[in-house]
Enzyme design. Structure first.
Site, PDB file in Angstrom:
ATOM      1  N   SER A  81      11.221   3.080  22.619  1.00 20.41           N
ATOM      2  CA  SER A  81      11.860   1.771  22.443  1.00 20.41           C
ATOM      3  C   SER A  81      12.194   1.477  20.985  1.00 20.41           C
ATOM      4  O   SER A  81      12.794   0.447  20.690  1.00 20.41           O
ATOM      5  CB  SER A  81      10.933   0.671  22.970  1.00 20.41           C
ATOM      6  OG  SER A  81       9.819   0.476  22.115  1.00 20.41           O
ATOM      7  N   GLY A 100       3.522 -12.481  19.089  1.00 16.98           N
ATOM      8  CA  GLY A 100       4.454 -12.134  20.158  1.00 16.98           C
ATOM      9  C   GLY A 100       5.806 -12.790  19.930  1.00 16.98           C
ATOM     10  O   GLY A 100       6.359 -12.736  18.822  1.00 16.98           O
ATOM     11  N   ASP A 141       2.925  -2.008  16.951  1.00 21.07           N
ATOM     12  CA  ASP A 141       3.037  -0.808  16.108  1.00 21.07           C
ATOM     13  C   ASP A 141       4.395  -0.775  15.393  1.00 21.07           C
ATOM     14  O   ASP A 141       4.477  -0.403  14.216  1.00 21.07           O
ATOM     15  CB  ASP A 141       2.862   0.462  16.946  1.00 21.07           C
ATOM     16  CG  ASP A 141       1.441   0.600  17.487  1.00 21.07           C
ATOM     17  OD1 ASP A 141       0.507   0.070  16.867  1.00 21.07           O
ATOM     18  OD2 ASP A 141       1.279   1.263  18.536  1.00 21.07           O
ATOM     19  N   LYS A 194      -1.612   4.890  18.186  1.00 22.64           N
ATOM     20  CA  LYS A 194      -1.109   3.909  17.224  1.00 22.64           C
ATOM     21  C   LYS A 194      -0.578   4.551  15.958  1.00 22.64           C
ATOM     22  O   LYS A 194       0.443   4.130  15.415  1.00 22.64           O
ATOM     23  CB  LYS A 194      -2.211   2.910  16.865  1.00 22.64           C
ATOM     24  CG  LYS A 194      -2.482   1.941  17.973  1.00 22.64           C
ATOM     25  CD  LYS A 194      -3.572   0.971  17.598  1.00 22.64           C
ATOM     26  CE  LYS A 194      -3.598  -0.131  18.628  1.00 22.64           C
ATOM     27  NZ  LYS A 194      -2.350  -0.916  18.629  1.00 22.64           N
TER      28      LYS A 194
END
Ligand code: ADP
Length: 298
Positions: free
Chosen positions: A289, A220, A250, A38
């Protein structure tokens, strides 16, 4: 802008049709090794967005340690306080099932050796930063030292309370904000039942009552809820096609810290961070990503 006090792990990922029962062996896919943890994820995400970022952490003197340093260096993270400890680096042993479901064992390795002295040694780097951020994959005494160092340097402290663990009241009291997802919020507020049907605005307000100066709950695809002295606010996420949500939290926290360091209000910073979190779910992996500023959705 930002100092991250946190974990640095190698993610070792194998795909399996099913997990072995005790005493059984199954064959899996080729091994994929990715930089993770993390702390490192958040440092890389903030650096990729253009932030000046330093990390306080530990890796082992093994091959993973070299890989992990390399990934952080390539992103432009200041490694002056990333120490090398004799022994293994932290690793996450991840099996991915046929439905994309993860089972994870974390071996903390060098991360477990991060001490308050390591944080004290980074005093100058912390004093030059506007935001100090930490998660809970390193020992609590180091977290307590980071919270104290942030307070005495006049830097803003941001705690991403993940994975869940009891946190001393003195640490919570300096957090501005405390950042959690829905599950972590429910855990903090007293048990898994707290999430079922609970209203996120009410949960965020209740979190604020538990001690931090402000609180953010990530939801989300449904965005985030922010709570502070001005009240609560819901901020939606941009609509994107989700490919892999690994490391989205994160990316969100990193972007939030960077914008706070640059002087944004909590709400403006959270609005920007939802775009970064959304960008991070459009591509597979965690660090792989993470977007640059020109890759953000509107
Ligand atoms: P965690 O990964 O810690 O469980 P969340 O799933 O709440 O955290 O995601 C963190 C942030 O990432 C969200 O607040 C949002 O900005 C973004 N995000 C995650 N999933 C999606 C999604 N499907 N669509 C758009 N944004 C998303």
């Amino acid at each position: 802008d930002v100092v991250v006090v946190g974990s640095v792990n190698a993610d070792l990922v194998v795909g399996v049709d099913r997990r072995p029962a005790p005493g059984e062996t199954v064959l899996g896919s080729d091994l994929a090794t990715h930089p993770g943890g993390k702390g490192a994820n958040q440092a890389v995400a903030a650096a990729r967005l253009g932030g000046r970022v330093g990390i306080v952490g530990r890796v082992g003197d093994d091959g993973h340690g070299a890989l992990l340093r390399g990934a952080l260096a390539e992103a432009g993270v200041d490694l002056a306080h990333l120490a090398v400890t004799p022994g293994p680096s932290g690793v996450a042993l991840i099996t991915v099932g046929p439905d994309g479901d993860n089972s994870i064992i974390v071996s903390p390795g060098a991360n477990a050796r991060l001490t308050p002295d390591d944080v004290a040694a980074a005093r100058d780097m912390i004093a030059a930063a506007s935001v100090v951020t930490f998660q809970l994959e390193v020992p609590m005494p180091a977290i307590e030292a980071a919270a104290r160092a942030a307070a005495s340097a006049g830097a803003r402290a941001v705690l991403n309370l993940s994975p869940t663990a009891p946190v001393p009241a003195e640490v919570l009291a300096v957090c501005d904000p405390l950042v959690v997802n829905e599950h972590e919020a429910a855990w903090l507020l007293g048990g898994p039942g707290a999430a079922d049907g609970a209203d996120p605005e009410r949960m965020a307000a209740a979190l604020l009552g538990s001690g931090p100066r402000s609180a953010v709950i990530t939801l989300g695809a449904d965005g985030v809820v922010v709570a502070d002295a001005e009240g609560t606010a819901r901020i939606p996420s941009p609509k994107v096609e989700a490919v892999d949500t690994t490391g989205a939290g994160d990316a969100f926290t990193a972007a939030l810290c960077l914008r706070l360091a640059r002087g944004d209000s909590l709400r403006d910073a959270a609005r920007y961070a939802t775009r970064v979190g959304a960008a991070a779910v459009r591509r597979p992996g965690a660090q792989t990503s993470y977007p640059t500023p020109d890759e953000l959705p509107a």
